[in-house]
Design an enzyme around this catalytic site. Sequence first.
Site, short mmCIF file in Angstrom:
data_model
loop_
_atom_site.label_atom_id
_atom_site.label_comp_id
_atom_site.label_asym_id
_atom_site.label_seq_id
_atom_site.Cartn_x
_atom_site.Cartn_y
_atom_site.Cartn_z
N SER A 134 36.91 35.73 44.97
CA SER A 134 35.04 35.75 44.05
C SER A 134 34.22 36.52 43.33
O SER A 134 33.46 36.47 45.06
CB SER A 134 35.07 34.70 43.32
OG SER A 134 34.29 35.30 42.01
N LYS A 188 40.53 28.91 42.74
CA LYS A 188 39.94 30.25 42.72
C LYS A 188 40.49 30.31 40.95
O LYS A 188 40.28 30.51 40.36
CB LYS A 188 40.90 31.05 43.76
CG LYS A 188 40.20 32.80 42.42
CD LYS A 188 39.27 33.19 42.93
CE LYS A 188 38.45 34.60 42.44
NZ LYS A 188 39.28 35.24 41.19
N ASN A 192 38.40 30.53 38.21
CA ASN A 192 38.46 31.08 36.39
C ASN A 192 38.34 30.67 35.49
O ASN A 192 37.97 31.42 34.49
CB ASN A 192 39.17 32.70 36.92
CG ASN A 192 39.73 34.00 37.69
OD1 ASN A 192 38.46 33.31 38.94
ND2 ASN A 192 40.18 34.32 37.73
N GLU A 195 35.10 30.52 34.53
CA GLU A 195 33.97 30.76 33.48
C GLU A 195 34.77 31.26 32.66
O GLU A 195 33.19 31.65 31.80
CB GLU A 195 34.95 32.09 34.94
CG GLU A 195 34.01 33.33 34.71
CD GLU A 195 35.07 34.27 35.81
OE1 GLU A 195 35.02 33.98 36.77
OE2 GLU A 195 35.19 35.87 35.28
#
Length: 485
Positions: A134, A188, A192, A195
């Site tokens: 990332s 991961k 996201n 995010e």
Amino acid sequence: MTETTTAKANIGVVGLAVMGSNLARNLASRDGNTVAVYNRSVEKTNTLLSEHPEAGFIASEKIEDFVASLQKPRTAIIMVQAGKGTDAVIDQLTQLFEPGDIIVDGGNALFTDTIRREKAVRETGINFVGAGISGGEEGALKGPSIMPGGSAEAYETLGPILSSIAAVAEGEPCVTHVGTDGAGHFVKMIHNGIEYADMQLIAEAYDLIRRGTGKSPAEIADVFAEWNRGELESYLIEITAEVLRQVDAKTGKPLVDVIVDQAGSKGTGVWTVQTALNLGVPVSGIAEAVFARGLSSHPEQREAASDLPGPSDAWRVEDHDAFIEDVRLALYASKIVAYSQGFDAIAAGADEHGWNIDLGAVSKIWRGGCIIRAQFLNRIADSYSDVPDLKLLLAAPYFAEAMAGAQDAWRRVVVASAQSGIPAPAFSSSLSYYDGLRADRLPAALVQGQRDFFGAHTYKRVDGEGTFHTLWSGDRSEIQATDSH
Ligand SMILES: NC(=O)c1ccc[n+]([C@@H]2O[C@H](COP(=O)([O-])OP(=O)(O)OC[C@H]3O[C@@H](n4cnc5c(N)ncnc54)[C@H](OP(=O)(O)O)[C@@H]3O)[C@@H](O)[C@H]2O)c1
């Protein structure tokens, strides 16, 4: 281009688009690394070599030469288009690599693809590591947050190399062996998803402040810059101030006002929500963020709805400073919810797939290099270190206190959103989630009664053991039943 049959490189990169070329340069800049590079079409390789002679790359036009240029155990990081491109390169490398060699997929693969690929490659004796990387192109160049899965054996070789290129937060490299097979790409993916939620919450805060106080984007940039000095300090808050301050050269307007208000996505938010639904984990903050992007991207429906009425009563913010402080607290509380939900999803994924994931270690590797990097992650790490089998992050003492301090303001902001007609889906759904969790009794009892009525799905009673069914279409007496949840 140098063609070589002498194995000189300790690490190789396949795929030299933006991410791969930056990662290769990052690797080459670290002491002790000699980096082999290969790209399907030679143009990208030539561009990289001519622009960065200082990197000392060993480049090959043919993948056979690339493989020959690697020292054993050979280690190659694939940074190609996720999906078919990744499968194609894995096929080529598995034919040329030997048992003990390591293939790393650093792309944005779906974790179930990584589980499948790891299983298939393992049968050849070659190690396959799916590593979430990332930080976008800048992270790849200067130091990303890296989330590798795969075997512990592969990590012995790979760990020091990845540590050398990862971001460093408070003296610690932002990389940890997350777990076996697809664990790295799973984590991961959740990163996201968080995010998405973080960005949506910030966007809602901006919208409420702008429409509630009439401040300009540049003035709101100052608000975010100020917030970045407190408990909300994070990369996303920092770049929000930058974006809001930007003036469009063509029109002289704030850039944010000339950008079409339709947010795109590349799919990892959708994957997070789909995965969480399958795991039965409510990630409502992330889901609202994904849905909000979807809503924004349907101009025809927005056009059709544009004449629908809004609130009849006028809405005014009396005290601008007090309102902005309420919005800050609402953002903080909703953000805690989003992270708590994200960590729940990781814990549930670990249970489902047999991964031993250290949630505190995950929060630590997100402190640098990645998009959600923030001081706040230290508090998450502390919470998991104090209570390793923590059941609910937002109920950990530090966060419980933060929620207690924020919740009145949060409620006022959600009320303001409803009264003003300014949408704040992530703020309001996060508050409902919080209230749902802390409720003594939920109307789930009624839902279960409805399920028993039409589907004989049975229910439990609060006053004793057993499973029951009411004979709804008979005399409505209650009978003992077999659990059919
Ligand atoms: N961009 C970001 O900010 C970001 C952030 C994190 C992760 N990622 C992930 O990192 C990976 C690389 O991203 P990117 O943006 O640098 O590149 P990309 O645009 O996703 O992919 C282009 C690269 O893939 C190669 N490629 C495609 N199909 C191939 C095939 N069948 N065989 C061999 N090579 C093939 C291309 O080679 P040719 O030059 O020959 O076409 C080119 O090197 C992706 O998985 C992406 O999702 C990207």
